[in-house]
Design a protein around this motif. Structure first.
Motif: not given
Ligand SMILES: [Mg+2]
Length: 382
Positions: A29, A36, A67-69, A136, A314
């Motif tokens: 990620d 991305e 990030s959000d992941d 993010r 990502d």
């Molecule tokens: Mg992400």
């Protein structure tokens, strides 16, 4: 006699793999996040012909940013462990897909609200981690689904999104559960994705990933011991679970390509281009699986291949990192990925919690004040 230390010891053998799966996802990620939204051409222009090979660190903190992941994966883990603890302490049993939405509500708060969500309805100690409040590029589908206050499921979808926001956050489920029916687990993987993503191609790939990662940690694939065997068994199981779904053939066809491409002579970028861009669940799974089958013994090569393309780098990086990390283990991840990663201590702490699970119960005298703080009072340990 208190049996807990023995139970803890029994889980220890899996710790390296569980850490690998969660941490590996964060590495992929963080490596993919800066690229991305760049095309492959732009990536090569900026980082050289081989593409991005190292973390690009945030100039302010010196860290590679997750990030959000990874943020959402952590909240998935928090929701699972909150549910397990409630079961052990109060006898209230609920499936993980019933507890995880409560944690996603907390995640949504970090993206939309202000630090320190008050009140009795928080379930996540992660709310006490200020770094998790950074936005993010959170996926629109996740934000809108959670803003609506509704919780989707496979039977009651709340939208028709097949974005990869479902699959990129389910790995903790696969890392945590041992000795459960794998069909049950795969279905829970789909359900956790369907909380926000209602299209079958948004949640079926999450079930396949759950299968592959769970075998990576706990073994027990009936087809054989290779990653390819696990991928094929995952597809067979999910094909049974969703045999009547009209989108299943599309997933099957793409996954057959991903498996066969791993042995051909074309370049990675050529192969990935033929699999898609990874914005949707099935493409994310296909690209990640392709990269892992291409480099099954080499974590670094696998995640680098998974982020150097024009699509959702990502998320494809995160899923490839989940798989390779779970299969190879944390020790096999090169040191350079362990340094300068944002929230690395929180990620490892959560991985350890996922591995050992809730060892306290209303029937036992075993005490774990840190666990009670995190999963009963839902506050970070001091
Ligand atoms: Mg992400």
């Amino acid at each position: 006699m208190d049996e807990t230390p023995w139970r803890k010891k029994a889980k220890e053998q899996y710790l390296d793999k569980v850490r690998g799966g969660l941490f590996g996802g964060a590495v992929g990620d963080a490596l993919g996040y800066p690229v991305e939204f760049l095309s492959e051409k732009e990536i090569r222009a900026r980082y050289g012909a081989a593409g991005i090979q190292e973390y690009e660190r945030d100039p302010r903190t010196g860290l590679a940013l997750i990030s959000d992941d990874t943020q959402m994966s952590l909240f998935t883990a928090n929701g699972i462990l909150y549910g397990d603890t409630r079961r052990n302490m109060q006898g209230i049993t609920a499936s993980p897909s019933a507890c995880v939405p409560l944690a996603y509500k907390d995640w949504y708060f970090t993206q939309a609200g202000t630090v320190g969500r008050p009140g009795d309805d928080r379930v996540s100690w992660l709310l006490d981690i200020p770094e998790l409040y950074h936005r993010r590029a959170p996926g629109n589908t996740c934000m809108m689904a959670l803003a609506s206050g509704r919780t989707g499921s496979v039977r009651m979808p709340i939208n028709q999104s097949k974005g990869c926001g479902g699959i990129m956050r389910v790995a903790p489920l696969a890392l945590h559960y041992q000795l459960r029916s794998r069909e049950w687990l795969d279905m829970e993987g789909a359900e956790v994705a369907a909380i926000t993503h209602g299209h079958p191609l948004g949640y079926m790939p999450a079930a396949v990933l759950t299968h592959i990662v769970n075998i990576g940690v706990y073994g027990g694939c009936e087809k054989g011991s290779s990653l390819k065997d696990a991928v094929e068994e995952g597809m067979e199981t999910v094909s049974r679970l969703f045999c009547e779904d009209r989108y299943l053939p599309q997933l099957q066809e793409l996954m057959e390509k991903a498996v066969s491409f791993a042995d051909n002579d074309r370049s990675d970028s050529e192969n990935i281009r033929r699999l898609g861009e990874g914005w949707t669940g099935e493409e994310t799974l296909a690209i990640a699986v392709y990269c892992c089958l291409r480099y099954p013994e080499d974590f670094t090569a696998g995640v680098i291949a998974a982020v150097n393309h024009s699509g959702d780098s990502d998320s494809t990086g995160a899923v490839a990192g989940n798989i390779l990390g779970a299969w190879l283990g944390y020790e096999k991840i090169e040191e350079k990925w362990k340094e300068n990663l944002e929230l690395k201590d929180v990620i490892l702490e959560m991985a350890d919690d996922l591995c050992y699970g809730c060892l306290i119960s209303e029937h036992s005298s075993y005490k774990d004040p840190d666990w009670e703080q995190k999963y009963i009072r839902c506050q970070a340990k001091r």
